[in-house]
Design a protein around this motif. Structure first.
Motif, PDB file in Angstrom:
ATOM      1  N   MET A 297       0.820  -1.207   0.000  1.00  0.00           N
ATOM      2  CA  MET A 297       0.000   0.000   0.000  1.00  0.00           C
ATOM      3  C   MET A 297       0.858   1.262   0.000  1.00  0.00           C
ATOM      4  SD  MET A 297      -2.925  -1.125   2.759  1.00  0.00           S
ATOM      5  CE  MET A 297      -1.709  -1.597   3.996  1.00  0.00           C
ATOM      6  N   TYR A 298       0.275   2.334  -0.511  1.00  0.00           N
ATOM      7  CA  TYR A 298       0.889   3.649  -0.454  1.00  0.00           C
ATOM      8  C   TYR A 298      -0.160   4.643   0.033  1.00  0.00           C
ATOM      9  CZ  TYR A 298      -1.651   4.549  -4.792  1.00  0.00           C
ATOM     10  OH  TYR A 298      -2.643   4.697  -5.722  1.00  0.00           O
ATOM     11  N   SER A 299       0.303   5.734   0.609  1.00  0.00           N
ATOM     12  CA  SER A 299      -0.591   6.795   1.082  1.00  0.00           C
ATOM     13  C   SER A 299      -0.513   7.990   0.141  1.00  0.00           C
ATOM     14  CB  SER A 299      -0.211   7.225   2.505  1.00  0.00           C
ATOM     15  OG  SER A 299      -0.317   6.145   3.408  1.00  0.00           O
ATOM     16  N   GLY A 300      -1.616   8.738   0.071  1.00  0.00           N
ATOM     17  CA  GLY A 300      -1.623   9.917  -0.787  1.00  0.00           C
ATOM     18  C   GLY A 300      -1.648   9.537  -2.246  1.00  0.00           C
ATOM     19  N   GLU A 301      -0.932  10.311  -3.058  1.00  0.00           N
ATOM     20  CA  GLU A 301      -0.895  10.052  -4.500  1.00  0.00           C
ATOM     21  C   GLU A 301       0.226   9.094  -4.843  1.00  0.00           C
ATOM     22  OE1 GLU A 301       0.240  13.101  -7.751  1.00  0.00           O
ATOM     23  OE2 GLU A 301      -1.952  13.195  -7.666  1.00  0.00           O
ATOM     24  N   LEU A 302      -0.023   8.242  -5.820  1.00  0.00           N
ATOM     25  CA  LEU A 302       0.973   7.279  -6.262  1.00  0.00           C
ATOM     26  C   LEU A 302       2.227   7.990  -6.770  1.00  0.00           C
ATOM     27  CD1 LEU A 302       1.708   4.304  -6.970  1.00  0.00           C
ATOM     28  CD2 LEU A 302       0.696   4.731  -9.218  1.00  0.00           C
ATOM     29  N   THR A 303       3.397   7.447  -6.410  1.00  0.00           N
ATOM     30  CA  THR A 303       4.674   7.987  -6.872  1.00  0.00           C
ATOM     31  C   THR A 303       5.499   6.875  -7.514  1.00  0.00           C
ATOM     32  OG1 THR A 303       5.811   7.541  -4.771  1.00  0.00           O
ATOM     33  CG2 THR A 303       4.682   9.682  -4.998  1.00  0.00           C
ATOM     34  N   MET A 304       6.487   7.287  -8.277  1.00  0.00           N
ATOM     35  CA  MET A 304       7.380   6.319  -8.892  1.00  0.00           C
ATOM     36  C   MET A 304       8.225   5.618  -7.840  1.00  0.00           C
ATOM     37  SD  MET A 304       7.703   5.206 -11.931  1.00  0.00           S
ATOM     38  CE  MET A 304       8.332   3.542 -11.879  1.00  0.00           C
ATOM     39  N   GLU A 305       8.507   6.309  -6.743  1.00  0.00           N
ATOM     40  CA  GLU A 305       9.277   5.708  -5.658  1.00  0.00           C
ATOM     41  C   GLU A 305       8.525   4.518  -5.064  1.00  0.00           C
ATOM     42  OE1 GLU A 305      10.870   9.477  -6.627  1.00  0.00           O
ATOM     43  OE2 GLU A 305       8.799   8.955  -6.044  1.00  0.00           O
ATOM     44  N   ALA A 306       7.207   4.679  -4.898  1.00  0.00           N
ATOM     45  CA  ALA A 306       6.402   3.576  -4.358  1.00  0.00           C
ATOM     46  C   ALA A 306       6.405   2.388  -5.311  1.00  0.00           C
ATOM     47  CB  ALA A 306       4.978   4.051  -4.097  1.00  0.00           C
ATOM     48  N   ILE A 307       6.302   2.665  -6.597  1.00  0.00           N
ATOM     49  CA  ILE A 307       6.341   1.592  -7.589  1.00  0.00           C
ATOM     50  C   ILE A 307       7.681   0.872  -7.555  1.00  0.00           C
ATOM     51  CG2 ILE A 307       6.296   1.075 -10.064  1.00  0.00           C
ATOM     52  CD1 ILE A 307       4.307   3.391 -10.389  1.00  0.00           C
ATOM     53  N   GLN A 308       8.760   1.634  -7.474  1.00  0.00           N
ATOM     54  CA  GLN A 308      10.096   1.043  -7.469  1.00  0.00           C
ATOM     55  C   GLN A 308      10.314   0.176  -6.233  1.00  0.00           C
ATOM     56  OE1 GLN A 308      12.352   1.478 -10.170  1.00  0.00           O
ATOM     57  NE2 GLN A 308      13.081  -0.359  -9.124  1.00  0.00           N
ATOM     58  N   ARG A 309       9.818   0.636  -5.070  1.00  0.00           N
ATOM     59  CA  ARG A 309       9.955  -0.161  -3.846  1.00  0.00           C
ATOM     60  C   ARG A 309       9.253  -1.509  -4.005  1.00  0.00           C
ATOM     61  NH1 ARG A 309       9.095   4.761  -1.130  1.00  0.00           N
ATOM     62  NH2 ARG A 309       6.879   4.251  -0.858  1.00  0.00           N
ATOM     63  N   SER A 310       8.068  -1.489  -4.597  1.00  0.00           N
ATOM     64  CA  SER A 310       7.325  -2.733  -4.776  1.00  0.00           C
ATOM     65  C   SER A 310       8.015  -3.659  -5.768  1.00  0.00           C
ATOM     66  CB  SER A 310       5.902  -2.428  -5.247  1.00  0.00           C
ATOM     67  OG  SER A 310       5.170  -1.759  -4.243  1.00  0.00           O
ATOM     68  N   LEU A 311       8.556  -3.097  -6.832  1.00  0.00           N
ATOM     69  CA  LEU A 311       9.293  -3.919  -7.800  1.00  0.00           C
ATOM     70  C   LEU A 311      10.530  -4.533  -7.151  1.00  0.00           C
ATOM     71  CD1 LEU A 311       9.116  -1.768 -11.064  1.00  0.00           C
ATOM     72  CD2 LEU A 311       8.122  -4.036 -10.727  1.00  0.00           C
ATOM     73  N   ASP A 312      11.240  -3.751  -6.360  1.00  0.00           N
ATOM     74  CA  ASP A 312      12.455  -4.246  -5.702  1.00  0.00           C
ATOM     75  C   ASP A 312      12.134  -5.340  -4.688  1.00  0.00           C
ATOM     76  OD1 ASP A 312      13.912  -2.466  -7.182  1.00  0.00           O
ATOM     77  OD2 ASP A 312      14.090  -0.966  -5.596  1.00  0.00           O
ATOM     78  N   ALA A 313      10.932  -5.284  -4.101  1.00  0.00           N
ATOM     79  CA  ALA A 313      10.554  -6.299  -3.119  1.00  0.00           C
ATOM     80  C   ALA A 313      10.385  -7.669  -3.759  1.00  0.00           C
ATOM     81  CB  ALA A 313       9.266  -5.898  -2.408  1.00  0.00           C
ATOM     82  N   GLY A 314      10.092  -7.685  -5.060  1.00  0.00           N
ATOM     83  CA  GLY A 314       9.941  -8.941  -5.775  1.00  0.00           C
ATOM     84  C   GLY A 314       8.624  -9.629  -5.479  1.00  0.00           C
ATOM     85  N   ARG A 315       8.448 -10.758  -6.135  1.00  0.00           N
ATOM     86  CA  ARG A 315       7.204 -11.525  -5.964  1.00  0.00           C
ATOM     87  C   ARG A 315       7.357 -12.514  -4.824  1.00  0.00           C
ATOM     88  NH1 ARG A 315       4.984 -16.126 -10.085  1.00  0.00           N
ATOM     89  NH2 ARG A 315       3.293 -16.892  -8.760  1.00  0.00           N
ATOM     90  N   PRO A 316       6.423 -12.548  -3.881  1.00  0.00           N
ATOM     91  CA  PRO A 316       6.491 -13.536  -2.799  1.00  0.00           C
ATOM     92  C   PRO A 316       6.409 -14.954  -3.354  1.00  0.00           C
ATOM     93  CG  PRO A 316       4.845 -11.827  -2.342  1.00  0.00           C
ATOM     94  CD  PRO A 316       5.259 -11.669  -3.781  1.00  0.00           C
ATOM     95  N   GLU A 317       6.919 -15.896  -2.583  1.00  0.00           N
ATOM     96  CA  GLU A 317       6.885 -17.291  -3.019  1.00  0.00           C
ATOM     97  C   GLU A 317       5.498 -17.879  -2.816  1.00  0.00           C
ATOM     98  OE1 GLU A 317       9.869 -19.575  -1.125  1.00  0.00           O
ATOM     99  OE2 GLU A 317      11.547 -18.394  -1.918  1.00  0.00           O
ATOM    100  N   GLY A 318       5.181 -18.863  -3.638  1.00  0.00           N
ATOM    101  CA  GLY A 318       3.935 -19.581  -3.492  1.00  0.00           C
ATOM    102  C   GLY A 318       2.720 -18.780  -3.927  1.00  0.00           C
TER     103      GLY A 318
END
Length: 364
Positions: A297-318
């Protein structure tokens, strides 16, 4: 028990939710029919189950819109007075997505709410918000029955590499997906603008789904013409193509400016893809049940930083745990709620067990 559902099966190909509700309650002795001209002229239904009462307000031409709204209200009133039917509203939205500031909207909804006997909310937040906006409904029966998942409605065994090849995506691309109807509240031009402004050749954005906002579609097409990394598929997608888009993506991004519930979020989780979504509405509840690695989740307006953090976190297993969103549970809770509302005894052991766990308020 007989139920007249608006809709029942008519939207199965575009939105499987109403059909899945019907299918899940059938195991508990509920017979559901479609709200159509033939059935609506018959009286004697135990329950009339309404999903989207705002549908008549979407009619473009005012005279037709007025006639249909009046007709719907008259029919519902007749069923209550003559057939003794109970009216149940599943509150997907508390008001139309495309709001028409018009006396007809206020008049129609005020009279519809007076006829409602019980409400089904898809989250605890949704019920609280429903009561805040419509205090009169607090005195009526209510229950929370969470939105079921979409596993089984779309193919899941789709090869990622084959899906990317078909969509002309490279193996090392970082692919964002936003899939669903294109509507103003979904804020898709903002998402496309964020991708367009960042210099990242491997970042790709796919926006897919039926167009419902000509203005947003124009903006998206202009950005896609300027930036080959933005791919558009503005059309209804069959189940196989939906599955391919999810198989090809790394992250589902839902940049909604306003949200109560999100079928698109449940679809992403059903396809075992992490999603980035605003922290408004029922999102925190779903994240708490499924896990914050799947619902980011992100608060306020979507930012590229929020997108990048989620991409860096990767896909959970299973796969995410969707045990709170299973359809047999929906069938138990919904059928039990219907029976209590019409004063019908609960005899089946499974329904009695469901009744004891129901967060039902003010049932008589």
């Amino acid at each position: 028990m007989s139920v007249l559902a608006w809709p029942a099966t008519r939207t199965r190909n575009t939105n499987p939710y109403p059909f899945r509700v019907q299918d899940s309650t059938s195991a508990f002795g509920v017979s559901t029919s479609e709200f159509n001209l033939r059935n609506v002229l018959r009286v004697g239904w135990d329950v009339i189950h309404v999903h989207w009462p705002e549908v008549p307000l979407r009619i473009r031409y005012f005279p037709v819109r007025l006639i249909v709204c009046v007709g719907i209200l008259v029919l519902l009133r007749c069923h209550k007075l003559i057939g003794r039917s109970k009216i149940v509203w599943t509150t997907h939205n508390l008001e139309p997505h495309e709001r028409r500031v018009h006396w007809l909207t206020r008049w129609y909804f005020s009279r519809f709410l007076r006829m409602v006997d019980g409400t089904i909310s898809l989250s605890e937040f949704g019920r609280d918000e429903l009561f805040r906006r419509h205090p009169s409904l607090q005195e009526k029966a209510s229950v929370v029955v969470r939105h079921g998942h979409y596993r089984g409605d779309y193919p899941t065994e789709v090869d990622r590499n084959a899906a990317r090849k078909r969509l002309s995506l490279e193996d090392d691309d970082r692919v964002l997906l936003s899939l669903g109807m294109i509507r103003p509240y979904k804020n898709l031009p903002l998402l496309a603008s964020l991708v367009h402004r960042i210099d990242h050749p491997k970042l790709k954005l796919v926006i897919a789904g039926p167009g419902k906002s000509p203005k947003d579609e124009t903006i998206l097409r202009d950005l896609a013409e300027q930036d080959h990394r933005i791919r558009l598929a503005i059309a209804f997608l069959p189940a196989q193509e939906v599955a391919e888009y999810f198989a090809a993506c790394d992250l589902v991004v839902l940049p909604y400016s306003d949200i109560l519930n999100s079928g698109s979020l449940l679809l992403a989780l059903s396809m075992s893809r992490p999603a980035l979504i605003t922290d408004k509405g029922a999102t925190p509840e779903i994240a708490g049940l499924v896990g914050h690695s799947w619902v980011q989740m992100y608060s306020g307006e979507l930012t590229m930083e929020a997108i990048q953090r989620s991409l860096d976190a990767g896909r959970p297993e299973g796969r995410p745990d969707l045990s709170h969103f299973e359809w047999p549970l929906t069938g138990q809770l919904t059928s039990t709620f219907f029976r209590r509302l019409i004063g019908q005894p609960i005899t089946a052991d499974s329904e009695q067990a469901a009744l004891e766990s129901l967060p039902v308020e003010k049932l008589t």
